[in-house]
Design an enzyme around this catalytic site. Sequence first.
Site, PDB file in Angstrom:
ATOM      1  N   PRO A   1      -8.299   1.711  12.748  1.00 49.46           N
ATOM      2  CA  PRO A   1      -6.934   2.208  12.544  1.00 49.46           C
ATOM      3  C   PRO A   1      -6.182   2.399  13.848  1.00 49.46           C
ATOM      4  O   PRO A   1      -6.770   2.615  14.907  1.00 49.46           O
ATOM      5  CB  PRO A   1      -7.175   3.562  11.872  1.00 49.46           C
TER       6      PRO A   1
ATOM      7  N   LYS B   1       2.012  -2.832  10.544  1.00 47.98           N
ATOM      8  CA  LYS B   1       0.560  -2.959  10.694  1.00 47.98           C
ATOM      9  C   LYS B   1      -0.027  -1.616  11.120  1.00 47.98           C
ATOM     10  O   LYS B   1       0.328  -1.077  12.155  1.00 47.98           O
ATOM     11  CB  LYS B   1       0.237  -4.036  11.738  1.00 47.98           C
TER      12      LYS B   1
END
Length: 501
Positions: free
Chosen positions: A98, A80
């Site tokens: 992010p 992820k």
Amino acid sequence: MSNRRIRKVVILGGGTAGWMTAAALAKVNTPPQFEVTLIESDDIGIIGVGEATIPTIHWFNRLVELDEAQFLRETKATFKLGIEFVGWNGGNSRYFHPFGRYGGPADAQMFFHRWIRASLGGFPHGHQDYSLATLAAMANKFGPPAPDPKSLFSTLGYAYHFDAGLYAAHLRRRSEARGVKRVEGKVERIEQDPETGFVTRLTTHRGQVVEGDLFIDCSGLRALLIEGVMNSGFEDWSHWLPCDRALAVPCERVTAPVPYTRATAHAFGWQWRIPLQHRTGNGIVYSSRFAGDDEAASTLMANLDGKALADPRLIRFQTGRRRRSWIKNVVAIGLSSGFLEPLESTSIHLIQSGIAKLLSLFPTRDCPEETAGQFNRVYGADVESVRDFLVLHYSRTQGRDEPLWRHCQAMAVPEGLSLKERHFTRTGRIVLSTDELFREASWFAVLMGQGLRATDYNPLLDTMPADENLAHLLRLRDQMAKAAATLPSHEEYLRRVMGTA
């Protein structure tokens, strides 16, 4: 002094919180100084929606010495790089939160001011072009952070998606191998010392008695010890975080798993999508004030990528925290200490936070009030900082006029959040305390994604001519794009690490 040492630790409840706590205690308890016993019942289900994590998971996995390849295989995990938010500003709007850093390896926080300065002058390129994690995620690529601090790849950060039930089972095997004793049963009787009020023993429905010096409450939302016995009290945060229900359902995986979580806003809440190796985890979080269970279920099932593998499972909750998570000889870890919805995948982090603070403040048998007080202060501050970050998503949503979102847009936000917003919009600065979980890059991503804009930047940047600043940004943008293109696909890297063909 030795007669004041903890000899028996009892963990009430299994699941992710219970077995993470057991694994951590078993690892640090070498050579053994105390017994660790975990009581759980196979008849009591776990919430099990926390299938997405944030990069702090690496601290815990290193602590308990998990092998990454084995962990990926046994928990059906994927990588992820962050979270994509869809529809939070109406329509098909999208932005990405992010993991890792913006800008180049030497830019640090000054990157934000570089970009803000250029943007105020009409610079056409968005800030997301300057996050390597964002570029990789959107191209379905993955790579780990480089150890060389001068490398552009050192700006990457990552976490995992995994099956929470398999993760708990993986930790259970490791914990039992290190001496943790598991007792099967439902606790029917809880006894306390009549003078001190300390919990002394638990009795299961089978009549098994488990005595202890320190009790860790991992009983989930039931909070059997910290609330049921210690009457901690609950601080309700639903006026800031109005969603109070979730429906969870797995579905078949129909495409290659992407390296990010997706959170899609709906009229009365939002939907998560978490890609695993063997399936996709889905769920919808909503407010019962603005939608019924049937309407929420219909929306969820209509927005699955593949065939549902089960019926939706309903979870009722109230956002907030226990007023005290440590009272006498009872420490609450996980959902027993409170609930913050999974919008930023912080559930497992808050388990880790409780475990880390318990290890650093591990008590003697008398559990001094000063120790418990310090735990409650630092853990409480951690939870509040996460709360404010979640509130930002709701309060600053634009382009939606449904009743839920109008309510959120009109609400007063916590003062700490308001202060961060004012600092950012007036000066371009993101003001954080040293211990906050989410750092500058995370706040910048969500502040920008939710539509806030800075009107100024750090004046020290004016020592650089404007054309040099623009040239730096253009070079960096080109370097970012080229670096992202060199990364392997997420699925290819996943197979490579696991050692599978």
